[in-house]
Motif scaffolding. Structure first.
Motif, PDB file in Angstrom:
ATOM      1  N   VAL A 141       0.880  -1.278  -0.698  1.00 16.98           N
ATOM      2  CA  VAL A 141      -0.237  -0.372  -0.021  1.00 16.98           C
ATOM      3  C   VAL A 141       0.750   1.003  -0.300  1.00 16.98           C
ATOM      4  N   ASP A 142       1.974   1.416   0.571  1.00  9.99           N
ATOM      5  CA  ASP A 142       2.622   2.483   1.302  1.00  9.99           C
ATOM      6  C   ASP A 142       3.108   3.157  -0.587  1.00  9.99           C
ATOM      7  N   GLU A 143       3.845   1.516  -1.468  1.00  7.01           N
ATOM      8  CA  GLU A 143       4.613   2.040  -2.584  1.00  7.01           C
ATOM      9  C   GLU A 143       3.201   2.965  -3.579  1.00  7.01           C
ATOM     10  N   TYR A 144       1.779   2.213  -3.585  1.00  6.91           N
ATOM     11  CA  TYR A 144       1.130   2.956  -4.136  1.00  6.91           C
ATOM     12  C   TYR A 144       0.530   3.909  -3.552  1.00  6.91           C
ATOM     13  N   ILE A 187       1.172   4.444   6.662  1.00  9.00           N
ATOM     14  CA  ILE A 187       1.338   5.744   6.323  1.00  9.00           C
ATOM     15  C   ILE A 187       2.016   7.002   7.055  1.00  9.00           C
ATOM     16  N   ASN A 188       1.742   6.229   9.058  1.00  8.26           N
ATOM     17  CA  ASN A 188       2.433   6.939   9.612  1.00  8.26           C
ATOM     18  C   ASN A 188       4.297   6.425   8.796  1.00  8.26           C
ATOM     19  N   THR A 189       5.203   5.988   8.382  1.00  5.22           N
ATOM     20  CA  THR A 189       5.720   5.470   8.157  1.00  5.22           C
ATOM     21  C   THR A 189       6.704   6.532   6.687  1.00  5.22           C
ATOM     22  N   ILE A 190       5.742   7.195   5.881  1.00  2.00           N
ATOM     23  CA  ILE A 190       5.858   8.578   4.997  1.00  2.00           C
ATOM     24  C   ILE A 190       6.786   9.433   5.501  1.00  2.00           C
ATOM     25  N   GLU A 191       7.818  10.117   4.928  1.00  2.00           N
ATOM     26  CA  GLU A 191       8.538  10.762   5.097  1.00  2.00           C
ATOM     27  C   GLU A 191       8.391  11.372   3.971  1.00  2.00           C
ATOM     28  N   PRO A 192       8.583  13.041   4.051  1.00  2.00           N
ATOM     29  CA  PRO A 192       8.208  13.697   5.184  1.00  2.00           C
ATOM     30  C   PRO A 192       6.734  13.126   5.876  1.00  2.00           C
ATOM     31  N   SER A 193       6.666  13.280   7.045  1.00  2.00           N
ATOM     32  CA  SER A 193       5.014  12.759   7.475  1.00  2.00           C
ATOM     33  C   SER A 193       3.841  13.537   7.067  1.00  2.00           C
ATOM     34  N   ILE A 194       2.774  12.920   6.256  1.00  4.30           N
ATOM     35  CA  ILE A 194       1.354  13.865   6.499  1.00  4.30           C
ATOM     36  C   ILE A 194       0.517  13.358   7.119  1.00  4.30           C
ATOM     37  N   TYR A 228       8.197  12.129  -1.945  1.00  2.00           N
ATOM     38  CA  TYR A 228       7.728  11.091   0.085  1.00  2.00           C
ATOM     39  C   TYR A 228       8.151  10.371  -0.897  1.00  2.00           C
ATOM     40  N   PHE A 229       8.919   9.562   0.205  1.00  2.00           N
ATOM     41  CA  PHE A 229       9.532   8.509   0.429  1.00  2.00           C
ATOM     42  C   PHE A 229       9.088   8.174   1.785  1.00  2.00           C
ATOM     43  N   ASN A 230       9.312   6.228   1.560  1.00  2.00           N
ATOM     44  CA  ASN A 230       9.368   5.024   2.899  1.00  2.00           C
ATOM     45  C   ASN A 230      10.347   5.358   3.426  1.00  2.00           C
ATOM     46  N   SER A 231       9.531   4.462   4.530  1.00  2.00           N
ATOM     47  CA  SER A 231      10.453   4.534   5.542  1.00  2.00           C
ATOM     48  C   SER A 231      12.369   3.881   5.616  1.00  2.00           C
ATOM     49  N   SER A 232      12.232   3.053   4.096  1.00  2.58           N
ATOM     50  CA  SER A 232      13.833   3.221   4.126  1.00  2.58           C
ATOM     51  C   SER A 232      14.672   4.186   2.517  1.00  2.58           C
TER      52      SER A 232
END
Length: 263
Positions: A141-144, A187-194, A228-232
């Motif tokens: 889900v985070d990739e999409y 969603i909470n791991t997305i950077e910068p946070s949204i 926006y990026f994921n935690s990795s």
């Protein structure tokens, strides 16, 4: 010491709070100087553009509260009260961080039948195989969400095959809650946070299926020039209707193009 525009870019760090920005920029651009003063103000504005409207306004309001008044803040950061008021107007004029979410539409989904939607830049279909839909959805889900955030916004539909046929998710209330929680965790791991409420999560009922649902995750378009990026530290975009991972030179080129498009 002469600074060109390239130097200005290097000075700003989007991780600074507004106080950090004043501290760092004031050291290099003397606030009272005829040329360095306006340059300092421009750089503070550029910091606002980089962090976005919501954060910039929140940080400015917080600083005024912490100092006790605009006049006290003015003395400390060495910016006139008039310039601080102008700065707030500038931050107010920045685009909203996200486009308005389009209200969820109600679709008629019938098990085994082709739906009225088509896969394109704004719609992505995902079939869920296996007996753990929560895990399948959480894994991707985070990739999409990132791909849509970084592109033109849109919706991912779980429970529709690539050919548009509905193959619904059989879910009870607890499973729906589990899926929602799993999506919010991502969603909470997305950077910068949204703000998680900016992402719409909706379970559409499917006709001719017991407890059948199509899950729609609706993502607004981001107005930020940054990605926006994921935690990795990975990110994705939508290109020609497909989700594509961006890294290395492709990532650099995409960001440069994005900044030029916004200018």
């Amino acid at each position: 010491m002469h600074h060109n525009d390239e130097d200005l870019e290097l000075l700003i760090d989007k991780n600074w709070c507004l106080q950090n920005a004043f501290d760092e920029i004031n050291q290099v651009y003397y606030p009272g100087g005829l040329t360095t003063g306006p340059q300092r103000n421009r750089l503070i504005e550029a910091w606002g553009q980089l962090v976005g409207k919501t954060k910039a306004l929140a940080e400015l309001d917080l600083l005024v509260v912490e100092y006790g008044s605009i006049n006290k803040m003015s003395k400390s950061v060495r910016m006139s009260p008039q310039s601080i008021k102008y700065l707030r107007n500038f931050f107010e004029s920045l685009p909203d961080d996200f486009e308005q979410i389009i209200p969820m539409k109600s679709y008629e989904f019938i098990e085994g039948r082709k739906c009225s939607l088509e896969e394109n830049l704004y719609h992505e279909f995902k079939e869920v195989n296996g007996n753990n839909p929560t895990k399948s959805i959480q894994n991707l889900v985070d990739e999409y969400i990132l791909a849509f955030l970084n592109s033109s916004g849109g919706s991912i539909f779980w429970g529709i095959c690539d050919d548009g046929k509905v193959k619904s998710l059989e879910l009870n209330s607890r499973e729906k809650d589990d899926i929602k929680k799993a999506i919010y965790q991502k969603i909470n791991t997305i950077e910068p946070s949204i703000d998680p409420t900016k992402i719409g999560i909706h379970f559409h009922k499917v006709l001719e299926a017991t407890n059948g649902h199509v899950l729609e995750v609706n993502v607004p378009k981001s107005n930020s020039t940054g990605l926006y990026f994921n935690s990795s530290g990975n990110t994705w975009v939508k290109v020609n209707g497909c989700k594509q991972k961006l890294q290395g030179l492709a990532l650099q080129d995409y960001i440069i193009q994005r900044i030029q498009d916004y200018d």
